[in-house]
Scaffold this active site. Structure first.
Site, mmCIF file in Angstrom:
data_model
loop_
_atom_site.group_PDB
_atom_site.id
_atom_site.type_symbol
_atom_site.label_atom_id
_atom_site.label_comp_id
_atom_site.label_asym_id
_atom_site.label_seq_id
_atom_site.Cartn_x
_atom_site.Cartn_y
_atom_site.Cartn_z
ATOM 1 N N LEU A 110 -6.209 -21.641 -56.616
ATOM 2 C CA LEU A 110 -5.077 -22.164 -56.181
ATOM 3 C C LEU A 110 -5.064 -22.484 -54.701
ATOM 4 C CD1 LEU A 110 -1.699 -22.362 -57.032
ATOM 5 C CD2 LEU A 110 -1.638 -20.305 -55.327
ATOM 6 N N GLU B 17 -11.305 -16.763 -56.829
ATOM 7 C CA GLU B 17 -10.179 -16.256 -56.071
ATOM 8 C C GLU B 17 -9.837 -15.024 -56.901
ATOM 9 O OE1 GLU B 17 -6.598 -18.656 -56.420
ATOM 10 O OE2 GLU B 17 -6.860 -18.798 -58.890
ATOM 11 N N TYR C 108 5.713 -22.703 -60.440
ATOM 12 C CA TYR C 108 6.635 -21.609 -59.848
ATOM 13 C C TYR C 108 6.137 -21.703 -58.279
ATOM 14 C CZ TYR C 108 3.162 -17.898 -59.506
ATOM 15 O OH TYR C 108 1.775 -17.089 -59.567
ATOM 16 N N LYS D 16 0.330 -24.179 -59.760
ATOM 17 C CA LYS D 16 1.080 -22.780 -60.031
ATOM 18 C C LYS D 16 1.888 -22.769 -61.104
ATOM 19 C CE LYS D 16 2.498 -19.595 -56.145
ATOM 20 N NZ LYS D 16 1.512 -18.506 -56.428
HETATM 21 N N1 PDD Z 1 0.341 -15.610 -55.311
HETATM 22 N N2 PDD Z 1 -4.230 -17.551 -56.046
HETATM 23 C C1 PDD Z 1 -3.280 -16.960 -56.712
HETATM 24 C C2 PDD Z 1 -3.835 -16.957 -58.354
HETATM 25 C C3 PDD Z 1 -2.237 -16.611 -56.574
HETATM 26 O O1 PDD Z 1 -1.253 -16.342 -57.385
HETATM 27 C C4 PDD Z 1 -1.923 -16.702 -55.109
HETATM 28 C C5 PDD Z 1 -0.203 -16.277 -54.902
HETATM 29 C C6 PDD Z 1 -2.415 -17.131 -54.183
HETATM 30 C C7 PDD Z 1 -1.938 -17.318 -52.693
HETATM 31 O O2 PDD Z 1 -1.405 -18.312 -52.610
HETATM 32 P P1 PDD Z 1 -0.218 -18.390 -51.300
HETATM 33 O O3 PDD Z 1 -1.067 -17.846 -49.925
HETATM 34 O O4 PDD Z 1 0.141 -19.673 -51.348
HETATM 35 O O5 PDD Z 1 0.828 -17.284 -51.561
HETATM 36 C C8 PDD Z 1 -3.816 -17.441 -54.473
HETATM 37 C C9 PDD Z 1 1.814 -15.439 -55.441
HETATM 38 C C10 PDD Z 1 2.110 -14.721 -53.988
HETATM 39 C C11 PDD Z 1 2.523 -14.758 -56.651
HETATM 40 O O6 PDD Z 1 2.016 -15.213 -57.667
HETATM 41 O O7 PDD Z 1 3.195 -13.634 -56.611
#
Ligand code: PDD
Length: 286
Positions: free
Chosen positions: A205, A181, A35, A149
């Protein structure tokens, strides 16, 4: 939930209430899918190319062919965004391996399922930005492909609930003594005026907001160093930040129930946050 909200399912725009998939979808049975979450400012997707490149990387990682080219994705996303009432949105899109008789091994000749929805973008409140947020810490017990992801998010869900149970915004994780993270965001720290960010290896991620934060920090003249960050360095940092598409960049001011980093967002955070807001305003106005 708004049953009339227009969503995308397998090439069609339709009301949420009519968007139905089979219980044999491998996304449901195995969490066998990937996703993306793309923030949209003023109806313009932010860093769409980067999100689509990461989607391709996640699809490659689970050996699933991309059902659409980048231009086609962009068109489909624009069409969905156009059908929503708000200008600032968060597009959620997922691709699963499709519907097949239950068997762990990949099915042959199956069409992937594509689902997209776009909700109003709910950003941190002004108070959260100005006062910072609370986090708790935990040992990272997820699998070793956190760079993909995937919709298999049980590890992240349990970590996020740990925070929710304690009224905190996030759970910041460590693996073998090093910062990884948080459950749904990246974590960066500041020491001696430099941002320290964990390397984008298989344990985190590769956040699109992490990259944007790096750009904004460098533009604001703040050194940005990518290297492993030990638990000690993180826990004694001058500042700690969360970054994600829906949090933008947010300061941590309470950690495991105690005030952290003086209990207020630090000066480096304020500079980088201001840069972020300036870029966002220019996108909204364009
Ligand atoms: N989550 N690490 C994890 C485990 C995440 O699920 C996310 C983002 C990030 C940050 O990635 P980005 O900057 O590309 O949004 C880091 C999204 C927002 C979610 O699952 O809703």
């Amino acid at each position: 939930m708004n049953a009339d909200q227009v969503v995308h399912l397998n090439g069609e725009l339709l009301p949420l209430a009519d968007a139905k998939i089979s219980v044999l979808d491998r996304g449901f049975i195995y969490g066998d899918g990937v996703y993306e979450v793309v923030p949209v400012y003023g109806r313009k997707p932010f860093r769409l190319r980067e999100h689509l490149a990461r989607l391709q990387r996640s699809l490659d990682g689970i050996r699933l062919a991309n059902p659409h080219g980048a231009d086609e994705w962009a068109r489909l996303i624009d069409a969905l965004v156009a059908r929503q009432p708000c200008d600032d949105q968060a597009v959620y899109l997922q691709v699963t391996r499709g519907v097949a008789k239950r068997d762990h091994a990949f099915p042959a000749g199956v069409t992937p399922t594509v689902f997209m929805m776009s909700n109003p973008l709910v950003l941190p409140t002004r108070e959260q930005v100005e006062r910072g947020v609370a986090v708790v810490t935990a040992e990272d017990n997820r699998w070793h492909r956190c760079d993909l992801k995937t919709t298999s998010l049980l590890g992240n869900v349990l970590m996020r609930q740990l925070a929710a149970d304690q009224g905190a915004a996030e759970t910041v994780m460590f693996r073998d003594g090093f910062l990884t993270e948080a459950s749904a965001s990246n974590v960066l720290v500041v020491r001696g005026g430099r941002v320290l960010a964990p390397p984008k290896d298989h344990l985190i991620l590769p956040g699109i907001t992490y990259d944007a934060t790096q750009e904004f920090a460098e533009r604001a003249g703040v050194p940005f160093e990518i290297r492993p960050v030990s638990r000690d360095e993180a826990l004694t940092a001058d500042e700690m930040w969360l970054s994600s598409s829906t949090k933008e960049v947010l300061a941590v001011t309470t950690l495991d129930g105690r005030p952290f980093a003086g209990g207020v967002p630090g000066p480096v955070f304020r500079r980088v946050h201001a840069e972020f807001q300036a870029v966002k305003r220019s996108l909204q106005a364009a």
